[in-house]
Motif scaffolding. Structure first.
Motif, PDB file in Angstrom:
ATOM      1  N   VAL A  65       0.828  -1.141   0.077  1.00 30.42           N
ATOM      2  CA  VAL A  65      -0.139   0.056   0.122  1.00 30.42           C
ATOM      3  C   VAL A  65       0.896   1.118   0.114  1.00 30.42           C
ATOM      4  O   VAL A  65       2.128   1.107  -0.132  1.00 30.42           O
ATOM      5  CB  VAL A  65      -0.859   0.178   1.150  1.00 30.42           C
ATOM      6  CG1 VAL A  65      -2.087  -1.274   1.190  1.00 30.42           C
ATOM      7  CG2 VAL A  65      -0.072  -0.032   2.653  1.00 30.42           C
ATOM      8  N   GLN A 114      -6.300   1.799   1.466  1.00 27.42           N
ATOM      9  CA  GLN A 114      -6.112   0.620   0.377  1.00 27.42           C
ATOM     10  C   GLN A 114      -6.529  -0.521   1.399  1.00 27.42           C
ATOM     11  O   GLN A 114      -6.810  -1.666   0.891  1.00 27.42           O
ATOM     12  CB  GLN A 114      -4.872   0.832   0.105  1.00 27.42           C
ATOM     13  CG  GLN A 114      -4.542   1.763  -0.961  1.00 27.42           C
ATOM     14  CD  GLN A 114      -3.306   2.041  -1.288  1.00 27.42           C
ATOM     15  OE1 GLN A 114      -2.298   2.193  -0.708  1.00 27.42           O
ATOM     16  NE2 GLN A 114      -2.967   1.717  -2.548  1.00 27.42           N
ATOM     17  N   ASP A 118      -9.173  -3.595   0.448  1.00 26.37           N
ATOM     18  CA  ASP A 118      -8.806  -4.766   0.179  1.00 26.37           C
ATOM     19  C   ASP A 118      -9.732  -5.858   1.063  1.00 26.37           C
ATOM     20  O   ASP A 118     -10.059  -6.773   0.611  1.00 26.37           O
ATOM     21  CB  ASP A 118      -7.293  -5.266   0.400  1.00 26.37           C
ATOM     22  CG  ASP A 118      -6.914  -6.420   0.173  1.00 26.37           C
ATOM     23  OD1 ASP A 118      -6.531  -6.533  -1.120  1.00 26.37           O
ATOM     24  OD2 ASP A 118      -6.629  -7.367   0.894  1.00 26.37           O
ATOM     25  N   ALA A 146      -8.767   6.984  -1.302  1.00 26.76           N
ATOM     26  CA  ALA A 146      -8.353   5.322  -1.604  1.00 26.76           C
ATOM     27  C   ALA A 146      -9.591   4.656  -1.979  1.00 26.76           C
ATOM     28  O   ALA A 146      -9.780   3.623  -2.578  1.00 26.76           O
ATOM     29  CB  ALA A 146      -7.586   4.980  -0.731  1.00 26.76           C
ATOM     30  N   SER A 150     -10.759   2.990  -5.522  1.00 23.15           N
ATOM     31  CA  SER A 150     -11.086   1.376  -5.492  1.00 23.15           C
ATOM     32  C   SER A 150     -12.408   1.141  -6.052  1.00 23.15           C
ATOM     33  O   SER A 150     -12.665  -0.057  -6.774  1.00 23.15           O
ATOM     34  CB  SER A 150     -10.703   0.893  -4.020  1.00 23.15           C
ATOM     35  OG  SER A 150      -9.602   1.308  -3.526  1.00 23.15           O
TER      36      SER A 150
END
Length: 362
Positions: A65, A114, A118, A146, A150
């Protein structure tokens, strides 16, 4: 004899696990028959991930990251079935920067976003985020960016459907609001390298962001407890992800059923780097004390202030591990801190033996 050892990390010196082991080794040296239960603990900052991993198991997920200066860094989070545990120091921590690199006007929480993204992709339905030790004061704008990068198809927060059914809990003992004299910038940014002029800029930036966000959502959570945690990252989770906020140590102790663990204990030993009046305001040792019932609790620390207040709060014994005259640099050396914890526990155990009527069935 059963003794529960649950000592917080001594920042820059010993992890919680290392401090616990130092205490246990010392106790075993004079009570080899003792049952010693070691509990790694954290209130949401450094060591939070390790503490929960020891408590509930699960898989440590590792990925690349961005650090606070947007450089690649390897970070981990814990995934246990549908539960994810994220410690923001992994991606956005102050320890990732040198003293010269600290600049909260530039530092971003992007990497934390991040990690969240995930975890969501891997099916997490409940994400607990340990807030503490951040290098940032961006009100969580980096983290939100982020998530937009995403998940948002058109770069719009309202397009993100993946987050709507995820429960978020932030773990923090910080009760500060986002803005103002008691807010994230004024209270915490100087520790992260901010000058007085930078503090004013950061506070104004956070205030404008909160005003815009309140107009968009029709409500404002910037004044709520925890909003000022981790440079305002707490605010972003509260405002944008509808998170609830709980003390980190309370979350951990409830998870491991600490009250049940200590029911038949004779003694609990806890500690932290520095113990003073702030300890009484919900820091980790107070969480341990509250859940220990009528079991005596000994508190050790690298520095002790307000000792009488700590004793009045209910700690049976309050001890500084460092001898008078020792320099901070020397005290923080790992081998020195380990030795000093061991010697302190020897002294405490001798006091306990000589005053056994004060302690539970020893």
């Amino acid at each position: 004899m059963k003794i529960v050892v649950a000592i917080d990390s001594f920042k820059g010196s010993l992890t919680s696990k290392e401090a616990n082991q130092a205490a246990a080794t010392s106790i075993y040296s004079i009570h080899p028959e003792a049952e010693i239960v070691q509990v790694p603990v954290s209130d949401g900052g450094e060591g939070f991930l390790e503490a929960f991993h020891a408590a509930i198991g699960g898989e440590m997920i590792e990925l690349m990251v961005r650090d606070p200066l947007m450089r690649p860094v390897s970070a981990q989070y814990l995934l246990q079935d549908k539960l994810a545990l994220i410690e923001i120091t992994q991606a956005s921590g102050l320890t990732l920067l040198t003293k010269e690199e600290r600049n909260p006007l530039v530092a971003t929480s992007y990497g934390t976003g991040q990690l969240v993204a995930d975890a969501v992709r891997k099916g997490a339905a409940h994400i607990i985020v340990g807030l503490g030790g951040s290098a940032t004061c961006d009100a969580g704008m980096g983290m939100l960016r982020a998530l937009i990068d995403s998940f948002a198809k058109h770069g719009n927060w309202d397009d993100i459907g993946e987050l709507k059914h995820v429960l978020f809990t932030i773990a923090s003992d910080v009760t500060n609001p986002l803005c103002g004299e008691n807010g994230a910038a004024h209270v915490f940014a100087p520790q992260k390298g901010a000058t007085p002029a930078m503090v004013r800029q950061l506070d104004e930036r956070a205030r404008k962001f909160a005003d815009l966000s309140a107009r968009h959502f029709g409500y404002d959570r910037s004044e709520e407890e925890g909003a000022g945690a981790a440079g305002g990252l707490g605010y972003a989770f509260l405002q944008y992800l509808n998170a609830d906020c709980k003390p980190g140590i309370e979350l951990l102790l409830d998870t491991i059923k600490f009250r049940e663990m200590v029911k038949d204990a004779n003694l609990v030993i806890t500690g932290e780097g520095s113990a003073d009046h702030q300890t009484l305001m919900g820091k980790l040792p107070m969480g341990i004390l509250k859940q220990s019932g009528d079991v005596p609790v000994c508190l050790i620390a690298g520095r002790i202030s307000d000792r009488e207040d700590l004793l009045k709060a209910g700690f049976t014994h309050v001890a500084c591990i460092n001898p008078k005259g020792i320099t901070l640099e020397e005290a923080m050396r790992k081998e020195v801190a380990t030795r000093n914890i061991g010697q302190t526990l020897l002294s405490i155990m001798h006091v306990i033996i000589s005053h056994s009527d004060t302690y539970k069935d020893i």
